[in-house]
Design a protein around this motif. Structure first.
Motif, PDB file in Angstrom:
ATOM      1  N   ASP A 143       0.823  -1.217   0.000  1.00 18.41           N
ATOM      2  CA  ASP A 143       0.000   0.000   0.000  1.00 18.41           C
ATOM      3  C   ASP A 143       0.854   1.262   0.000  1.00 18.41           C
ATOM      4  N   ARG A 144       1.951   1.216   0.756  1.00 20.62           N
ATOM      5  CA  ARG A 144       2.827   2.386   0.781  1.00 20.62           C
ATOM      6  C   ARG A 144       3.421   2.638  -0.600  1.00 20.62           C
ATOM      7  N   ARG A 145       3.804   1.573  -1.300  1.00 25.50           N
ATOM      8  CA  ARG A 145       4.375   1.747  -2.642  1.00 25.50           C
ATOM      9  C   ARG A 145       3.365   2.395  -3.580  1.00 25.50           C
ATOM     10  N   VAL A 146       2.119   1.961  -3.507  1.00 21.16           N
ATOM     11  CA  VAL A 146       1.088   2.559  -4.357  1.00 21.16           C
ATOM     12  C   VAL A 146       0.881   4.025  -3.991  1.00 21.16           C
ATOM     13  N   ASP A 147       0.861   4.332  -2.683  1.00 24.55           N
ATOM     14  CA  ASP A 147       0.683   5.719  -2.252  1.00 24.55           C
ATOM     15  C   ASP A 147       1.812   6.606  -2.776  1.00 24.55           C
ATOM     16  N   VAL A 148       3.033   6.090  -2.741  1.00 19.35           N
ATOM     17  CA  VAL A 148       4.182   6.847  -3.260  1.00 19.35           C
ATOM     18  C   VAL A 148       4.025   7.084  -4.761  1.00 19.35           C
ATOM     19  N   ALA A 149       3.569   6.052  -5.478  1.00 16.36           N
ATOM     20  CA  ALA A 149       3.387   6.189  -6.922  1.00 16.36           C
ATOM     21  C   ALA A 149       2.256   7.162  -7.250  1.00 16.36           C
ATOM     22  N   LEU A 150       1.170   7.111  -6.491  1.00 17.59           N
ATOM     23  CA  LEU A 150       0.073   8.061  -6.702  1.00 17.59           C
ATOM     24  C   LEU A 150       0.570   9.498  -6.536  1.00 17.59           C
ATOM     25  N   ALA A 151       1.362   9.721  -5.502  1.00 13.48           N
ATOM     26  CA  ALA A 151       1.903  11.064  -5.278  1.00 13.48           C
ATOM     27  C   ALA A 151       2.876  11.451  -6.379  1.00 13.48           C
ATOM     28  N   GLY A 152       3.725  10.521  -6.780  1.00 10.93           N
ATOM     29  CA  GLY A 152       4.720  10.819  -7.811  1.00 10.93           C
ATOM     30  C   GLY A 152       4.106  11.149  -9.152  1.00 10.93           C
ATOM     31  N   LEU A 153       2.956  10.533  -9.466  1.00 10.04           N
ATOM     32  CA  LEU A 153       2.282  10.769 -10.746  1.00 10.04           C
ATOM     33  C   LEU A 153       1.230  11.866 -10.655  1.00 10.04           C
ATOM     34  N   GLY A 154       1.050  12.436  -9.470  1.00 10.76           N
ATOM     35  CA  GLY A 154       0.051  13.487  -9.312  1.00 10.76           C
ATOM     36  C   GLY A 154      -1.364  12.958  -9.433  1.00 10.76           C
ATOM     37  N   ALA A 155      -1.612  11.767  -8.936  1.00 10.29           N
ATOM     38  CA  ALA A 155      -2.915  11.124  -9.066  1.00 10.29           C
ATOM     39  C   ALA A 155      -3.739  11.292  -7.788  1.00 10.29           C
ATOM     40  N   VAL A 156      -5.046  11.148  -7.934  1.00  8.22           N
ATOM     41  CA  VAL A 156      -5.960  11.221  -6.791  1.00  8.22           C
ATOM     42  C   VAL A 156      -5.679  10.046  -5.863  1.00  8.22           C
ATOM     43  N   ASP A 157      -5.531  10.329  -4.561  1.00 11.64           N
ATOM     44  CA  ASP A 157      -5.246   9.255  -3.607  1.00 11.64           C
ATOM     45  C   ASP A 157      -6.396   8.995  -2.636  1.00 11.64           C
ATOM     46  N   ASP A 158      -7.537   9.650  -2.866  1.00  9.46           N
ATOM     47  CA  ASP A 158      -8.720   9.427  -2.033  1.00  9.46           C
ATOM     48  C   ASP A 158      -9.371   8.117  -2.472  1.00  9.46           C
ATOM     49  N   ARG A 159      -9.258   7.087  -1.648  1.00 11.95           N
ATOM     50  CA  ARG A 159      -9.726   5.761  -2.040  1.00 11.95           C
ATOM     51  C   ARG A 159     -11.247   5.684  -2.175  1.00 11.95           C
ATOM     52  N   THR A 160     -11.975   6.668  -1.672  1.00 10.14           N
ATOM     53  CA  THR A 160     -13.435   6.635  -1.768  1.00 10.14           C
ATOM     54  C   THR A 160     -13.949   7.282  -3.051  1.00 10.14           C
ATOM     55  N   ARG A 161     -13.085   7.987  -3.790  1.00  4.31           N
ATOM     56  CA  ARG A 161     -13.537   8.662  -5.009  1.00  4.31           C
ATOM     57  C   ARG A 161     -13.900   7.648  -6.078  1.00  4.31           C
ATOM     58  N   ARG A 162     -15.011   7.902  -6.755  1.00  2.31           N
ATOM     59  CA  ARG A 162     -15.424   7.019  -7.848  1.00  2.31           C
ATOM     60  C   ARG A 162     -14.722   7.448  -9.140  1.00  2.31           C
ATOM     61  N   LEU A 163     -14.303   6.455  -9.920  1.00  2.84           N
ATOM     62  CA  LEU A 163     -13.577   6.742 -11.151  1.00  2.84           C
ATOM     63  C   LEU A 163     -14.424   7.559 -12.119  1.00  2.84           C
ATOM     64  N   ALA A 164     -15.735   7.341 -12.096  1.00  2.00           N
ATOM     65  CA  ALA A 164     -16.618   8.055 -13.025  1.00  2.00           C
ATOM     66  C   ALA A 164     -16.588   9.561 -12.803  1.00  2.00           C
ATOM     67  N   THR A 165     -16.151  10.002 -11.613  1.00  2.00           N
ATOM     68  CA  THR A 165     -16.098  11.439 -11.320  1.00  2.00           C
ATOM     69  C   THR A 165     -14.756  12.046 -11.705  1.00  2.00           C
ATOM     70  N   LEU A 166     -13.834  11.236 -12.204  1.00  2.00           N
ATOM     71  CA  LEU A 166     -12.479  11.704 -12.514  1.00  2.00           C
ATOM     72  C   LEU A 166     -12.276  11.817 -14.016  1.00  2.00           C
ATOM     73  N   SER A 167     -11.320  12.623 -14.412  1.00  2.00           N
ATOM     74  CA  SER A 167     -10.975  12.763 -15.819  1.00  2.00           C
ATOM     75  C   SER A 167     -10.291  11.499 -16.329  1.00  2.00           C
ATOM     76  N   VAL A 168     -10.197  11.383 -17.654  1.00  2.00           N
ATOM     77  CA  VAL A 168      -9.488  10.246 -18.243  1.00  2.00           C
ATOM     78  C   VAL A 168      -8.046  10.223 -17.757  1.00  2.00           C
ATOM     79  N   GLY A 169      -7.414  11.398 -17.716  1.00  2.00           N
ATOM     80  CA  GLY A 169      -6.029  11.468 -17.281  1.00  2.00           C
ATOM     81  C   GLY A 169      -5.851  11.009 -15.847  1.00  2.00           C
ATOM     82  N   GLN A 170      -6.776  11.397 -14.955  1.00  2.00           N
ATOM     83  CA  GLN A 170      -6.677  10.968 -13.561  1.00  2.00           C
ATOM     84  C   GLN A 170      -6.858   9.459 -13.441  1.00  2.00           C
ATOM     85  N   ARG A 171      -7.808   8.913 -14.160  1.00  2.00           N
ATOM     86  CA  ARG A 171      -8.017   7.462 -14.100  1.00  2.00           C
ATOM     87  C   ARG A 171      -6.783   6.715 -14.603  1.00  2.00           C
ATOM     88  N   TYR A 172      -6.187   7.244 -15.678  1.00  2.00           N
ATOM     89  CA  TYR A 172      -5.000   6.602 -16.245  1.00  2.00           C
ATOM     90  C   TYR A 172      -3.850   6.634 -15.232  1.00  2.00           C
TER      91      TYR A 172
END
Length: 551
Positions: A143-172
């Motif tokens: 989990d820590r590795r994924v959190d680091v990668a989310l931060a490094g890629l500038g991705a949403v890290d809120d685990r409750t957010r639904r993908l349908a509410t995010l842009s294509v770039g954020q989902r990618y």
């Protein structure tokens, strides 16, 4: 038996031998050989439609080849270019799916620990096996590795957010972070730099270079290939129809590819010269057969009879030589030939004054553009680059400020994503578009450019339904549609996404030379280097006060 897959690490192997794939009555891959081992990093290049994405599907086991074999030892993950439009999962769901093996290993370890505490028969062995599996997966740190990668890629890290509410770039970016954090033996990545800003690109580059497993990257990103690839597989046509493998990274590929083309062209010229010589020889023999064998008056009938068959045989022999001599013509790469874009000297084509868009473009932005102007819009993801271009194009009304266009200005926006999913043929889509431009008075008939003359799509691809084109080919169609209107002002949002290396180079040269005004938003590091002399508009991320006002 474990209900999860363990990485093979140093024993991992991914190979394919003499792979052929046919689709729609056409061979899209043939004679493909690869051997991907731990710490090897392959770049796969080629023009749009050459089967690069298909090859990743074959390597991943999603698609069975029509011929050849694929061997896999170890775990792998595939990141395709496209993301599902409808997705009810949350960010946490996606993370859980990619970390399922780590989760299962920890669950087995807990179960084995409980059995060991109760001193059940065989518990010691089960615990030892479970501990070994958890250690192999480094499950506690997943989990820590994924959190680091989310931060490094500038991705949403809120685990409750639904993908349908995010842009294509954020989902990618979320999916890519999961792949990096899960530490698969093999990463198969299709255009992974799309939707990444400069910080994300730097992070991805560092992670791929450090990845202990094997990497296969399909990419047109010249900077990524230069920084990451140690071996390059080129799927573009060759003289013998076999793909080429180049060592020495991207530089070795470029040097080797150029030498390959020069050899092929030289061979073709030699074959053409020999073909012309044989054609001339046949023509001369045919002339002698029709006139030259007739002897002077008074010559004996016997002499005429003996010479005629020899000349006939000579003609037949030269005809056979000519028929047996085949020219293997090099397939020249399509050259992008843009239409001449017009200028309107002395006219302010567009003037934007203090424009903002609530929640999307936070800092008031002003600019004016005249013919021949160049502007590079830069900034991290979320700064509002695409939003600004939409405001300038008149597709989005600003919350404050205004954007005014000159009367009868022709303006075109090339967005990041292709809007086309139609079953209509690409050529029909283009012709209908140009017909509307003429009907509405935007263009005269004499100003219409044929799709074939642009060098963006071959005749075979132009006759396909748009939905059957690759993403790169759809992107080429988008570019053709944008240029068809002969715009005075061209707005380009990440124009290099999905385009081939050669086309990006040609597009960059065309943008530098055109009389039209050009506004370009890009994270492409090589393109930014190529246009470093252009004026720049840097859009920052919102500060805390701006974020609170937007909320």
């Amino acid at each position: 038996m474990n209900a999860f897959s363990l990485p093979a690490r140093d024993r991992a192997q991914l190979t394919c031998a003499d792979v052929r794939v046919d689709r729609g009555g056409r061979t899209v891959l043939r004679h493909v050989d690869m051997k991907v081992s731990p710490r090897s990093r392959w770049g796969v290049v080629g023009e749009n439609g050459r089967g690069k994405s298909t090859l990743l599907h074959v390597l991943a086991g999603v698609l069975a080849p029509d011929e050849g074999s694929v061997q896999r030892v170890g775990t792998l993950a595939l990141a395709e270019q496209e993301m599902p439009a409808e997705d009810d999962r949350t960010v946490g769901d996606v993370i859980d799916e990619h970390l399922a093996d780590a989760r299962a290993a920890l669950h087995c370890l807990d179960t084995a620990a409980a059995a060991l505490a109760e001193e059940l028969p065989g518990a010691e062995r089960e615990y030892a096996d479970a501990l070994e599996a958890a250690q192999a997966l480094d499950a506690w740190d997943a989990d820590r590795r994924v959190d680091v990668a989310l931060a490094g890629l500038g991705a949403v890290d809120d685990r409750t957010r639904r993908l349908a509410t995010l842009s294509v770039g954020q989902r990618y970016r979320i999916r890519l972070a999961c792949l990096l954090g899960a530490e698969y033996d093999f990463l198969l990545l299709d255009e992974p730099t799309n939707h990444l800003d400069l910080e994300g690109l730097d992070y991805l580059t560092a992670r791929l270079r450090a990845h202990p497993g094997g990497v296969v990257v399909v990419s047109h990103d010249r900077a990524l290939l230069s920084d990451v690839a140690t071996t390059v597989l080129d799927l573009d046509p060759t003289s013998d129809g076999r793909p080429r493998v180049y060592g020495g990274g991207f530089a070795g590929y470029r040097e080797g590819r150029e030498a390959e083309l020069l050899r092929w062209e030289a061979e073709y010229e030699e074959q053409q010269s020999e073909h012309a010589r044989l054609q001339q020889s046949l023509s001369e023999a045919q002339n002698r057969l029709s006139t030259g064998w007739r002897p002077p008056k008074g010559t004996g009938r016997h002499q005429r009879a003996t010479r005629a068959p020899a000349l006939v045989r000579s003609v037949h022999r030269r005809q056979e030589d000519l028929e047996q001599h085949r020219i293997t013509a090099p397939v020249p790469p399509r050259r992008f030939t843009p239409p001449e874009l017009p200028a309107r000297p002395g006219v302010v084509l567009l003037h934007a004054e203090e424009v903002t868009v609530a929640g999307r473009l936070h800092r008031p932005t002003s600019l004016s553009l005249t013919s021949g102007d160049r502007l590079a819009v830069t900034g991290p993801n979320g700064a509002g680059k695409s939003t600004l271009l939409s405001v300038l194009a008149g597709r989005l009304v600003p919350t404050t400020g205004r954007a005014r266009h000159a009367r009868k200005v022709r303006l075109q926006l090339l967005g990041q994503e292709s809007p086309h999913t139609t079953r209509r043929r690409a050529n029909d889509v283009y012709q209908a578009h140009t017909a509307r431009l003429v009907t509405t008075g935007v263009l005269r008939d004499s100003e219409v450019t044929a799709l074939s003359s642009l060098g963006l799509l071959g005749s075979r691809d132009a006759d396909k339904p748009v939905a059957e084109l690759s993403m790169g080919q759809q992107r080429r169609l988008d570019l053709a549609l944008a240029l068809a209107a002969r715009p005075h002002l061209l707005l380009l949002d990440e124009p290099t996404n999905h385009l081939s290396i050669a086309l990006v180079d040609e597009l960059t040269d065309a943008l530098k030379a055109t009389d039209a005004a050009v506004v370009l938003a890009t994270h492409d590091r090589q393109m930014q280097r190529d246009i470093r002399a252009w004026p720049r508009l840097e859009l920052p991320l919102p500060g805390p006060r701006e974020e609170s006002l937007a909320g």
